[in-house]
Scaffold this motif. Sequence first.
Motif, PDB file in Angstrom:
ATOM      1  N   MET A 215       0.823  -1.205   0.000  1.00  0.00           N
ATOM      2  CA  MET A 215       0.000   0.000   0.000  1.00  0.00           C
ATOM      3  C   MET A 215       0.859   1.258   0.000  1.00  0.00           C
ATOM      4  N   LYS A 216       1.957   1.233   0.711  1.00  0.00           N
ATOM      5  CA  LYS A 216       2.851   2.387   0.752  1.00  0.00           C
ATOM      6  C   LYS A 216       3.368   2.707  -0.648  1.00  0.00           C
ATOM      7  N   SER A 217       3.785   1.666  -1.365  1.00  0.00           N
ATOM      8  CA  SER A 217       4.279   1.854  -2.724  1.00  0.00           C
ATOM      9  C   SER A 217       3.159   2.308  -3.652  1.00  0.00           C
ATOM     10  N   TRP A 218       1.974   1.715  -3.488  1.00  0.00           N
ATOM     11  CA  TRP A 218       0.837   2.045  -4.346  1.00  0.00           C
ATOM     12  C   TRP A 218       0.388   3.485  -4.128  1.00  0.00           C
ATOM     13  N   GLU A 219       0.364   3.916  -2.888  1.00  0.00           N
ATOM     14  CA  GLU A 219      -0.064   5.279  -2.591  1.00  0.00           C
ATOM     15  C   GLU A 219       0.921   6.309  -3.142  1.00  0.00           C
ATOM     16  N   GLU A 220       2.182   5.944  -3.174  1.00  0.00           N
ATOM     17  CA  GLU A 220       3.172   6.838  -3.777  1.00  0.00           C
ATOM     18  C   GLU A 220       2.878   7.006  -5.269  1.00  0.00           C
ATOM     19  N   GLN A 221       2.472   5.911  -5.920  1.00  0.00           N
ATOM     20  CA  GLN A 221       2.111   5.985  -7.333  1.00  0.00           C
ATOM     21  C   GLN A 221       0.862   6.836  -7.532  1.00  0.00           C
TER      22      GLN A 221
END
Length: 246
Positions: A215-221
């Motif tokens: 989720m952390k990576s996805w939210e950055e995207q």
Amino acid sequence: MALFRCVWSVLSALGKSGSDLCAGCGSRLRSPFSFAYVPRCFSSTANSYPKKPLTSYVRFSKEQLPIFKAQNPDAKNSELIRKIAQLWRELPDSEKKIYEDAYRADWQAYKEEINRIQEQLTPSQIVSLEKEIQQKRLKKKALIKKRELTMLGKPKRPRSAYNIFIAERFQETKDGTSQVKLKTINENWKNLSSSQKQVYIQLANDDKIRYYNEMKSWEEQMMEVGRKDLLRRTVKHQRKVDPEEY
């Protein structure tokens, strides 16, 4: 609701054939006349009520997504959307105007069609129709939102210890001749000792770590493509779930 409908239109574009996907590859922009709004004859029912036109950016995304998908078949949709967003930002104002003018023209036609339909209805029919439309929108909202998040590649939520146990039991009997009922599985879960449950609790905790990292990576995207509305709130980060609650 308009946003969800627009995203679903983008999803529908993925179903085109390979020749259709590449039809516009030679030119980044299609003719503005391809966006012409053609009003249909609508009855007074909610099923035939006109849909709101696509916004200028969604029109551009709907056109570009199949092309990017054909050129990058192994790329995630979230990566393609980020590239399309960047391409839109770099698009000259003169080219953006084609999409903006098309949207304004469609919106005007949409309003005229709505007015034409409502003029043919009695006040009571208008109230009844509005209620029916609202109910249908609320019913479809969750489904369309889920499809949008799937298209954007949002990670799957972590499973609870109980759900992992259920999945394991169903997998064990998938090819068997006997059908294990959910009631029996519930009883088996309740009869597990604390040490036996701890195995599934640990698996659930590991899945939570996986989820929050993804989720952390996805939210950055999502931040990069301007979708801050999809980010979790602080209160959601702080929420704690007791595995034993199941």
